[in-house]
Design an enzyme around this catalytic site. Sequence first.
Site, PDB file in Angstrom:
ATOM      1  N   GLY A 239       0.755  -1.239   0.000  1.00 20.47           N
ATOM      2  CA  GLY A 239       0.000   0.000   0.000  1.00 20.47           C
ATOM      3  C   GLY A 239       0.787   1.291   0.000  1.00 20.47           C
ATOM      4  NE  ARG A 314      -3.764   3.439 -11.089  1.00 24.72           N
ATOM      5  CZ  ARG A 314      -3.534   4.687 -10.749  1.00 24.72           C
ATOM      6  NH1 ARG A 314      -3.018   5.532 -11.618  1.00 24.72           N
ATOM      7  NH2 ARG A 314      -3.797   5.107  -9.539  1.00 24.72           N
ATOM      8  CB  CYS A 346     -17.744   4.247 -28.817  1.00 23.62           C
ATOM      9  SG  CYS A 346     -16.984   4.134 -30.430  1.00 23.62           S
TER      10      CYS A 346
HETATM   11  C1  LIG Z   1      -3.455  -4.862  -3.639  1.00 22.49           C
HETATM   12  C2  LIG Z   1      -2.850  -5.525  -2.467  1.00 22.49           C
HETATM   13  C3  LIG Z   1      -1.509  -5.282  -2.135  1.00 22.49           C
HETATM   14  C4  LIG Z   1      -0.631  -4.316  -2.893  1.00 22.49           C
HETATM   15  O1  LIG Z   1      -1.018  -2.993  -2.776  1.00 22.49           O
HETATM   16  P1  LIG Z   1      -0.058  -1.869  -3.423  1.00 22.49           P
HETATM   17  O2  LIG Z   1      -0.767  -0.614  -3.169  1.00 22.49           O
HETATM   18  O3  LIG Z   1       0.067  -2.178  -4.867  1.00 22.49           O
HETATM   19  O4  LIG Z   1       1.250  -1.947  -2.719  1.00 22.49           O
HETATM   20  C5  LIG Z   1      -0.966  -5.974  -1.075  1.00 22.49           C
HETATM   21  N1  LIG Z   1      -1.703  -6.850  -0.357  1.00 22.49           N
HETATM   22  C6  LIG Z   1      -2.997  -7.111  -0.637  1.00 22.49           C
HETATM   23  C7  LIG Z   1      -3.735  -8.092   0.183  1.00 22.49           C
HETATM   24  C8  LIG Z   1      -3.601  -6.460  -1.704  1.00 22.49           C
HETATM   25  O5  LIG Z   1      -4.887  -6.703  -1.975  1.00 22.49           O
END
Ligand SMILES: *Cc1c(COP(=O)(O)O)cnc(C)c1O
Length: 421
Positions: A239, A314, A346
Amino acid sequence: MDHFIYRDGILHAEDVPLADIASQVGTPFYCYSTATLTRHYQLFEAALDGLDHLICFAMKANSNLAVLRTLAQLGAGMDVVSGGEYRRARAAGVPGERIVFAGVGKTRAEMQLALEGGIRQFNVESEPELAALSEVATALGAEAPVAIRVNPDIDAGTHDKIATGRKEDKFGIPIARARHVYAAAARLPGIRVCGIDVHIGSQLTELAPFEAAYSRIADLTRELRADGHMIERLDLGGGLGIPYTASNEVPPLPAEYGALIKRTVGDLGCTVEIEPGRLIAGNAGLLVSSVIYRKIGAGRDFLILDSAMNDLGRPALYGAWHDIIPLTEPAPGADMEPVDVVGPVCESGDTFARQRPLPPLDAGDMVAFRSAGAYGAVMASEYNSRPLVPEVMVRGDQFAVIRPRPTFDEMLGRDTLPPWL
Ligand SMILES: *Cc1c(COP(=O)(O)O)cnc(C)c1O
């Protein structure tokens, strides 16, 4: 930092001019930099130095086999969210003991696949999943290593669609129920509890939500140990955010994140697992595209590209910003004019940017979307019967196509007609 830079006014991926790739592969295409992937992986390695740890790349961010193998050769494990990703990880050469399996809806077939093929741990997200895993493992005469994903009820302060740690999100077990669920797990045959898992969301640009979540996990570790559970591993999720534009606030660095991990859970004697996806792959990739037309509209010009929302979703999905830069560096002091950058699909949603200041660009000119290496190619589709966008990997002065553009015969050949037509 990445390895996409102008040299003598020409945008390069490492030592390869992107225009050279375009002339051989055609546009649009994704291009990944080996040096950038490697650098980002090693930043996390350095950040966790001194802790017993494993970095599991969240391969939903980018699951091309060449990307996975590049990381696997550096020692990375993988965080998989489906049987398909498990198979990809194994095909890339990742041993089962370096694969963690996440996701709220694992099927029994997926559990069996991982138990038979080898797995480091299942990150279990509900009590019915725990019961199903117990049955599958018992039937196979196996023991499933389990970390339970807890939902710490923390708002990661990110985009609503990628926040996962609030009580209203579908992920994990409410932290208040954790002791109850661990007690139930300990009684189930075929289950071996080994740790705790948490992942609060994606594209976090502050450390405070991580700090709050990991502190709760540290407290929970002590409570569960007092209840008699073996908590040997903490999977702290992924994350950590990336800068999508220079004018953005700058997200924390992996080193600061690593220091936070050491501060919050470092004294528990656990093996720490982290699951970064975006930070490793995001700024290691570009989407290169050509201008088909410049169209003069009512009060605004449209730059119509040969890439679209089906290639890079995105902007349409999250309203996300991607920097767009020309392959030929604009002259210093070149006039910047606002244009709407759109694709040929489209739907009005097929808009990459509105009123984006860009140097003068016209049909035949090429541009690159930056920060497209994560959640780019993996989300691509053939909507509007547009061929799936190809992928290219660069290393030094070499490049290779790592997923070719399908031919129209291949695309049509996947459909079959029922006997009555
Ligand atoms: C999507 C996800 C990640 C990775 O998140 P990033 O923002 O790409 O680092 C890690 N663990 C789980 C369980 C996820 O669903």
